[in-house]
Design an enzyme around this catalytic site. Sequence first.
Site, PDB file in Angstrom:
ATOM      1  N   HIS A 174      18.927 -20.785  29.222  1.00 59.91           N
ATOM      2  CA  HIS A 174      18.240 -21.891  30.038  1.00 59.91           C
ATOM      3  C   HIS A 174      18.586 -23.143  29.598  1.00 59.91           C
ATOM      4  O   HIS A 174      18.940 -23.021  28.400  1.00 59.91           O
ATOM      5  CB  HIS A 174      16.789 -22.180  30.891  1.00 59.91           C
ATOM      6  CG  HIS A 174      16.052 -22.395  29.498  1.00 59.91           C
ATOM      7  ND1 HIS A 174      15.551 -23.632  29.098  1.00 59.91           N
ATOM      8  CD2 HIS A 174      14.894 -21.823  28.732  1.00 59.91           C
ATOM      9  CE1 HIS A 174      14.260 -23.497  28.326  1.00 59.91           C
ATOM     10  NE2 HIS A 174      14.389 -22.097  27.896  1.00 59.91           N
TER      11      HIS A 174
ATOM     12  N   HIS B 196      33.521 -20.931  21.545  1.00 62.73           N
ATOM     13  CA  HIS B 196      33.874 -18.946  21.709  1.00 62.73           C
ATOM     14  C   HIS B 196      32.770 -19.042  21.469  1.00 62.73           C
ATOM     15  O   HIS B 196      32.303 -18.648  19.745  1.00 62.73           O
ATOM     16  CB  HIS B 196      34.757 -18.519  21.427  1.00 62.73           C
ATOM     17  CG  HIS B 196      35.556 -17.823  21.329  1.00 62.73           C
ATOM     18  ND1 HIS B 196      36.066 -16.330  20.360  1.00 62.73           N
ATOM     19  CD2 HIS B 196      34.379 -16.308  21.588  1.00 62.73           C
ATOM     20  CE1 HIS B 196      36.078 -15.498  20.735  1.00 62.73           C
ATOM     21  NE2 HIS B 196      35.347 -15.102  22.101  1.00 62.73           N
TER      22      HIS B 196
END
Length: 214
Positions: free
Chosen positions: A141, A150
Amino acid sequence: MSKKLLLVGGGGHCKSVLDTVLNSKQYTDVGIIDMNEPIGSTMFGVPIIGRDSDLTSLFDEGYQYAFVTIGSVGNPALRIKLYNLLEEIGFQIPTIFDHSAEISNHVIIESGVFIGKNAIVNAGTLIKKGAIVNTGSIIEHDCRIESFVHIAPGAVLSGAVSIGKSTHIGSNSTIKQQVSIGSNSIIGIGSIVLNNLSGHVVAYGNPCKEIRSL
């Protein structure tokens, strides 16, 4: 109505994205752009139909969508260049999510993002354009992932982690909650990141430490 997609780059990362695209059945026609493989050769039955120099003509022929399928470890400069070229030509750059990924309805995900198999993206997270969230990675979250990051397979970002643009997070790395990592950095495979790290560095280990500047 036809929905035609070009995948730009025909290497290993393309295989991952293409597999997701074919399973989604969202596109009526898919072609691959690659600078090295012979035109007319195929990947999973999908043909290589041109080079980078053919992108404008293929757009004029009705390919409305294009997606960069070149991966990167530490230097996404080519991915960024191609993304910008696609935008300049006028392509729509979609997001591509594998059907097995678990993605909260309460996230913001910009264009050109790929989310791979069995990845999890939890509520309150922002993922900016061109990022890769690869196989089996977990984004908890309230994370913030900047453009062209990446996140490699199996990496775990705990709650409220921030990753600067163009940074690479190595496979199976774990980042402690509320840690920030700067832009244009490389975090090595299997690292445990407990403290903030600046931009333009290579860092790895348990605990993760800066090794050198980039």
